[in-house]
Scaffold this motif. Structure first.
Motif, PDB file in Angstrom:
ATOM      1  N   SER A   1      40.514  28.880  46.383  1.00 16.27           N
ATOM      2  CA  SER A   1      39.633  27.742  46.662  1.00 16.27           C
ATOM      3  C   SER A   1      39.029  27.851  48.070  1.00 16.27           C
ATOM      4  CB  SER A   1      40.403  26.426  46.498  1.00 16.27           C
ATOM      5  OG  SER A   1      41.309  26.278  47.577  1.00 16.27           O
ATOM      6  N   LEU A   2      39.704  28.628  48.940  1.00 16.80           N
ATOM      7  CA  LEU A   2      39.187  28.796  50.308  1.00 16.80           C
ATOM      8  C   LEU A   2      38.457  30.130  50.472  1.00 16.80           C
ATOM      9  CD1 LEU A   2      42.412  27.556  52.166  1.00 16.80           C
ATOM     10  CD2 LEU A   2      40.290  26.275  51.876  1.00 16.80           C
ATOM     11  N   GLY A   3      38.347  30.875  49.375  1.00 21.57           N
ATOM     12  CA  GLY A   3      37.639  32.160  49.418  1.00 21.57           C
ATOM     13  C   GLY A   3      38.417  33.242  50.142  1.00 21.57           C
ATOM     14  N   VAL A   4      39.765  33.131  50.134  1.00 22.78           N
ATOM     15  CA  VAL A   4      40.590  34.130  50.825  1.00 22.78           C
ATOM     16  C   VAL A   4      41.357  34.950  49.782  1.00 22.78           C
ATOM     17  CG1 VAL A   4      42.395  34.470  52.551  1.00 22.78           C
ATOM     18  CG2 VAL A   4      40.911  32.469  52.709  1.00 22.78           C
ATOM     19  N   LYS A   5      41.433  36.268  49.995  1.00 21.85           N
ATOM     20  CA  LYS A   5      42.169  37.112  49.045  1.00 21.85           C
ATOM     21  C   LYS A   5      43.645  37.149  49.428  1.00 21.85           C
ATOM     22  CE  LYS A   5      38.394  39.255  47.214  1.00 21.85           C
ATOM     23  NZ  LYS A   5      37.518  40.371  47.223  1.00 21.85           N
ATOM     24  N   CYS A   6      44.517  37.182  48.434  1.00 24.26           N
ATOM     25  CA  CYS A   6      45.937  37.241  48.795  1.00 24.26           C
ATOM     26  C   CYS A   6      46.650  38.416  48.146  1.00 24.26           C
ATOM     27  CB  CYS A   6      46.641  35.920  48.540  1.00 24.26           C
ATOM     28  SG  CYS A   6      46.478  35.313  46.919  1.00 24.26           S
ATOM     29  N   ILE A   7      47.534  38.983  48.920  1.00 25.90           N
ATOM     30  CA  ILE A   7      48.272  40.173  48.500  1.00 25.90           C
ATOM     31  C   ILE A   7      49.760  39.869  48.514  1.00 25.90           C
ATOM     32  CG2 ILE A   7      48.837  42.561  49.112  1.00 25.90           C
ATOM     33  CD1 ILE A   7      46.078  42.902  50.151  1.00 25.90           C
ATOM     34  N   PHE A   8      50.402  40.175  47.386  1.00 26.55           N
ATOM     35  CA  PHE A   8      51.849  39.978  47.295  1.00 26.55           C
ATOM     36  C   PHE A   8      52.530  41.139  48.008  1.00 26.55           C
ATOM     37  CE2 PHE A   8      55.968  40.766  45.551  1.00 26.55           C
ATOM     38  CZ  PHE A   8      56.519  39.507  45.392  1.00 26.55           C
TER      39      PHE A   8
ATOM     40  N   TYR B   1      52.174  45.607  35.357  1.00 21.47           N
ATOM     41  CA  TYR B   1      51.570  44.377  35.886  1.00 21.47           C
ATOM     42  C   TYR B   1      50.053  44.460  35.926  1.00 21.47           C
ATOM     43  CZ  TYR B   1      55.504  41.382  37.053  1.00 21.47           C
ATOM     44  OH  TYR B   1      56.572  40.522  36.966  1.00 21.47           O
ATOM     45  N   ASN B   2      49.552  45.674  35.640  1.00 17.44           N
ATOM     46  CA  ASN B   2      48.108  45.877  35.624  1.00 17.44           C
ATOM     47  C   ASN B   2      47.470  45.396  36.944  1.00 17.44           C
ATOM     48  OD1 ASN B   2      45.745  46.717  34.558  1.00 17.44           O
ATOM     49  ND2 ASN B   2      45.303  44.806  33.456  1.00 17.44           N
ATOM     50  N   LYS B   3      48.091  45.792  38.021  1.00 15.93           N
ATOM     51  CA  LYS B   3      47.642  45.398  39.374  1.00 15.93           C
ATOM     52  C   LYS B   3      47.636  46.634  40.235  1.00 15.93           C
ATOM     53  CE  LYS B   3      47.613  40.970  39.261  1.00 15.93           C
ATOM     54  NZ  LYS B   3      46.559  40.132  39.502  1.00 15.93           N
ATOM     55  N   GLU B   4      46.683  46.711  41.124  1.00 15.21           N
ATOM     56  CA  GLU B   4      46.691  47.817  42.062  1.00 15.21           C
ATOM     57  C   GLU B   4      47.892  47.662  43.021  1.00 15.21           C
ATOM     58  OE1 GLU B   4      43.269  48.077  44.571  1.00 15.21           O
ATOM     59  OE2 GLU B   4      43.857  50.087  45.239  1.00 15.21           O
ATOM     60  N   ILE B   5      48.560  48.774  43.288  1.00 11.91           N
ATOM     61  CA  ILE B   5      49.664  48.721  44.251  1.00 11.91           C
ATOM     62  C   ILE B   5      49.277  49.499  45.511  1.00 11.91           C
ATOM     63  CG2 ILE B   5      52.047  49.432  44.719  1.00 11.91           C
ATOM     64  CD1 ILE B   5      52.815  48.677  41.955  1.00 11.91           C
ATOM     65  N   LEU B   6      49.358  48.837  46.640  1.00 16.46           N
ATOM     66  CA  LEU B   6      49.079  49.481  47.920  1.00 16.46           C
ATOM     67  C   LEU B   6      50.422  49.825  48.568  1.00 16.46           C
ATOM     68  CD1 LEU B   6      46.519  46.957  49.473  1.00 16.46           C
ATOM     69  CD2 LEU B   6      46.164  48.541  47.607  1.00 16.46           C
TER      70      LEU B   6
ATOM     71  N   ALA C   1      55.460  32.003  47.759  1.00 16.95           N
ATOM     72  CA  ALA C   1      54.616  30.805  47.607  1.00 16.95           C
ATOM     73  C   ALA C   1      53.718  30.964  46.375  1.00 16.95           C
ATOM     74  CB  ALA C   1      53.788  30.590  48.864  1.00 16.95           C
ATOM     75  N   TYR C   2      54.306  30.684  45.208  1.00 14.64           N
ATOM     76  CA  TYR C   2      53.588  30.911  43.944  1.00 14.64           C
ATOM     77  C   TYR C   2      52.335  30.044  43.851  1.00 14.64           C
ATOM     78  CZ  TYR C   2      55.578  26.490  42.381  1.00 14.64           C
ATOM     79  OH  TYR C   2      55.899  25.166  42.276  1.00 14.64           O
ATOM     80  N   TRP C   3      52.250  29.008  44.689  1.00  9.43           N
ATOM     81  CA  TRP C   3      51.111  28.092  44.651  1.00  9.43           C
ATOM     82  C   TRP C   3      49.972  28.567  45.567  1.00  9.43           C
ATOM     83  CZ3 TRP C   3      51.414  27.052  49.774  1.00  9.43           C
ATOM     84  CH2 TRP C   3      52.671  26.992  50.356  1.00  9.43           C
ATOM     85  N   LEU C   4      50.209  29.682  46.235  1.00 12.13           N
ATOM     86  CA  LEU C   4      49.215  30.136  47.209  1.00 12.13           C
ATOM     87  C   LEU C   4      47.943  30.743  46.575  1.00 12.13           C
ATOM     88  CD1 LEU C   4      49.030  30.136  50.322  1.00 12.13           C
ATOM     89  CD2 LEU C   4      49.672  32.517  50.238  1.00 12.13           C
ATOM     90  N   PRO C   5      48.069  31.591  45.514  1.00 12.12           N
ATOM     91  CA  PRO C   5      46.831  32.206  44.990  1.00 12.12           C
ATOM     92  C   PRO C   5      45.714  31.208  44.652  1.00 12.12           C
ATOM     93  CG  PRO C   5      48.725  33.365  44.138  1.00 12.12           C
ATOM     94  CD  PRO C   5      49.262  32.160  44.875  1.00 12.12           C
ATOM     95  N   PRO C   6      45.987  30.112  43.918  1.00 16.00           N
ATOM     96  CA  PRO C   6      44.868  29.178  43.659  1.00 16.00           C
ATOM     97  C   PRO C   6      44.338  28.520  44.939  1.00 16.00           C
ATOM     98  CG  PRO C   6      46.872  28.469  42.489  1.00 16.00           C
ATOM     99  CD  PRO C   6      47.211  29.744  43.175  1.00 16.00           C
ATOM    100  N   LEU C   7      45.258  28.218  45.868  1.00 17.08           N
ATOM    101  CA  LEU C   7      44.837  27.608  47.136  1.00 17.08           C
ATOM    102  C   LEU C   7      43.934  28.583  47.905  1.00 17.08           C
ATOM    103  CD1 LEU C   7      45.046  25.461  49.388  1.00 17.08           C
ATOM    104  CD2 LEU C   7      47.165  26.564  50.135  1.00 17.08           C
TER     105      LEU C   7
ATOM    106  N   THR D   1      51.568  38.122  39.492  1.00 17.20           N
ATOM    107  CA  THR D   1      50.525  38.138  38.468  1.00 17.20           C
ATOM    108  C   THR D   1      49.220  37.564  39.009  1.00 17.20           C
ATOM    109  OG1 THR D   1      52.289  37.782  36.867  1.00 17.20           O
ATOM    110  CG2 THR D   1      50.060  37.447  36.051  1.00 17.20           C
ATOM    111  N   GLU D   2      49.309  36.595  39.891  1.00 17.79           N
ATOM    112  CA  GLU D   2      48.086  35.899  40.314  1.00 17.79           C
ATOM    113  C   GLU D   2      47.524  36.391  41.651  1.00 17.79           C
ATOM    114  OE1 GLU D   2      48.671  31.681  39.788  1.00 17.79           O
ATOM    115  OE2 GLU D   2      49.256  31.977  37.694  1.00 17.79           O
ATOM    116  N   SER D   3      48.168  37.393  42.255  1.00 17.90           N
ATOM    117  CA  SER D   3      47.615  37.898  43.527  1.00 17.90           C
ATOM    118  C   SER D   3      46.569  38.979  43.237  1.00 17.90           C
ATOM    119  CB  SER D   3      48.733  38.458  44.396  1.00 17.90           C
ATOM    120  OG  SER D   3      49.295  39.575  43.758  1.00 17.90           O
ATOM    121  N   GLN D   4      45.777  39.290  44.274  1.00 19.71           N
ATOM    122  CA  GLN D   4      44.730  40.307  44.105  1.00 19.71           C
ATOM    123  C   GLN D   4      45.320  41.703  43.916  1.00 19.71           C
ATOM    124  OE1 GLN D   4      43.054  37.757  45.848  1.00 19.71           O
ATOM    125  NE2 GLN D   4      41.528  37.889  44.243  1.00 19.71           N
TER     126      GLN D   4
END
Ligand SMILES: O=c1ccn([C@@H]2O[C@H](COP(=O)(O)OP(=O)(O)O[C@H]3OC[C@@H](O)[C@H](O)[C@H]3O)[C@@H](O)[C@H]2O)c(=O)[nH]1
Length: 449
Positions: free
Chosen positions: A117-124, A224-229, A108-114, A199-202
């Motif tokens: 806007s709701l103040g929720v963090k998202c993880i790919f 990707y310059n992203k933390e990986i868990l 759901a590539y449209w999820l990060p901005p959504l 790219t757009e996830s936390q």
């Protein structure tokens, strides 16, 4: 949890949900309404994991009632993607009501901005290996940047990729690899979705262990310059549901570790001629075999797809079955000694923790890199010889690969068995999983701080 509507995606998301619930976390799982029934048995903590049904909108070209990739042929994926995107309003309402701390998602590539806007963090959460995503999705960032991307970007490993020529793709593999970069009907391509989501996830989350895929994880993290868990292997608990009686009885009739089980996941539909070479190759081994495959392209039923006289010849020792089968239970049956697999990521883990010899015939996308990793790097499996330009394989090459790992006294067979056992023992080490999950929890808390 909001995975792409495919069994190979929903399953690992649910395994992860079970691990989170074991730690006392509450999980809400967004899932197509009729598909939920197929997963109730995998929900080990129903008091903590709640399914929220999503109505899959009817869109042009989507067969009535189809909800996941296992309900449609793979070429209809873009149509399902249209329906998937149209669930956005339902997802938004669910998020507004639930106010979760975190969302795990993938397509759901449209999820990060959504979410933002709701103040929720998202993880790919990747349902593919680090080995394969770094091979494919590092060059595929060209799509995110609006640049041209083609099979030529996938023949050589990307610059800095931690493994050399052994992972190099053949032309047909590179072509398969880019199949999902096409913009079907002007819609966003699957790779564009993934690279955008990542790219757009936390942060990014992988079902992986550093001991196995360490260099690939480091490489991807830098690119990707992203933390990986890392969740570690998140192996599902052995199922309490017994193997269906008809299969248990049938398998019981054969010698220990003598049966070849062949299955290519929940999505694959083969070309008819390749389907026939595959089953004829299994026939040629002289071993008992159980095949779980969908009817190939152009065939309504498996019966019309089988080679002439095949059913008569293999009666009593060979079965080809078109419907869902309990793969994990089959793989742990004492009579099953060999798994001929497409090396989808789920099957890859299941094969690694099984006692079966492994033969790989990758069919699409990430499966090629997974298979090379298993055959060339971990050296736990045997591949089937293919034609370079189109990946064609013959019945002789299928038979040869199976016999190489199954024949008594085969040196290659003993080597892969020994390497496989080493990795299986490692993955099943007591506390390995607990220690990964504990670290994972600490990192999730850090993200929320
Ligand atoms: O009849 C079946 C078919 C499949 N399964 C299960 O369904 C799951 C299939 O997942 P796989 O990852 O192996 O294969 P899929 O092809 O369905 O996955 C998809 O997503 C993951 C990617 O790595 C694959 O390339 C992609 O095709 C496995 O857990 C397997 O045990 C069954 O239990 N019964």
């Amino acid at each position: 949890m909001f995975p792409w509507f495919a069994m190979g995606h929903i399953t690992p998301f649910l395994h992860l949900s079970n691990k989170l619930a074991e730690k006392g976390h509450k999980v809400t799982f967004l899932i197509p309404s009729n598909t939920q029934n197929k997963f109730n048995h995998l929900n080990h903590h129903p008091h903590l994991i709640q399914f929220i049904p999503l109505a899959v909108p009817q869109v042009d070209g989507l067969p009535l009632g189809a909800e996941t990739m296992s309900d449609i042929p793979v070429h209809q994926a873009p149509v399902l993607a249209v329906a998937f995107d149209l669930t956005k309003d339902q997802v938004k309402i669910a998020l507004e009501n639930l106010k979760p701390n975190l969302i795990f998602f993938d397509f759901a590539y449209w999820l990060p901005p959504l979410a933002e806007s709701l103040g929720v963090k998202c993880i790919f959460f990747s349902v593919c290996s680090a080995v394969s995503t770094s091979y494919i999705l590092v060059p595929a960032r060209k799509l995110y940047k609006g640049q041209h991307f083609s099979e030529h970007d996938l023949i050589e490993p990307p610059k800095g990729y931690p493994s050399g020529s052994s992972m190099k793709h053949l032309l047909f593999e590179a072509k398969d690899g880019v199949y999902f970069s096409s913009e079907f009907n002007g819609g966003i391509s699957f790779f564009h979705r993934l690279t955008t989501s990542m790219t757009e996830s936390q942060a990014l989350c992988y079902r992986a262990c550093t001991e196995m895929e360490g260099p690939f994880i480091d490489y991807f993290e830098k690119q990707y310059n992203k933390e990986i868990l890392l969740t570690g292997p998140i192996l599902p608990k052995p199922s309490h549901t017994p193997l269906e009686e008809r299969w248990a009885k049938w398998l019981d009739g054969f010698k220990q570790e003598s049966v070849v089980y062949c299955a290519f996941g929940s999505e694959c539909v083969m070309e008819k001629d390749q389907f026939q070479e595959l089953v004829l190759g299994l026939e040629q081994t002289g071993l008992p075999f159980l095949v779980r495959l969908k009817p190939p392209f152009g065939c309504e039923t498996l019966e019309e797809a089988l080679p002439e006289g095949f059913e008569e010849r293999v009666k009593g020792r060979g079965v080809v079955h078109g419907d869902w089968i309990q793969q994990q239970q089959i793989l742990s049956h004492a009579s099953v000694g060999c798994f001929v697999s497409h090396c989808g990521f789920g099957s890859m883990w299941e094969s690694l923790v099984s006692s079966c010899q492994i033969v790989l015939v990758p069919q699409a996308g990430d499966q090629h890199a997974n298979a090379k990793f298993m055959t060339k790097e971990l050296k736990v499996a045997m591949d089937v010889e293919r034609r370079e330009e189109d990946g064609w394989f013959t019945k002789e090459s299928v038979c040869k690969a199976v016999k190489l790992v199954m024949d008594e006294g085969s040196e290659v067979g003993e080597q892969v068995r020994a390497n496989h056992l080493k990795w299986k023992d490692f993955l099943l080490t007591e506390d390995l999983e607990t220690s990964y999950i504990n670290n994972f929890m600490i990192k999730l808390h850090d993200i929320l701080k």
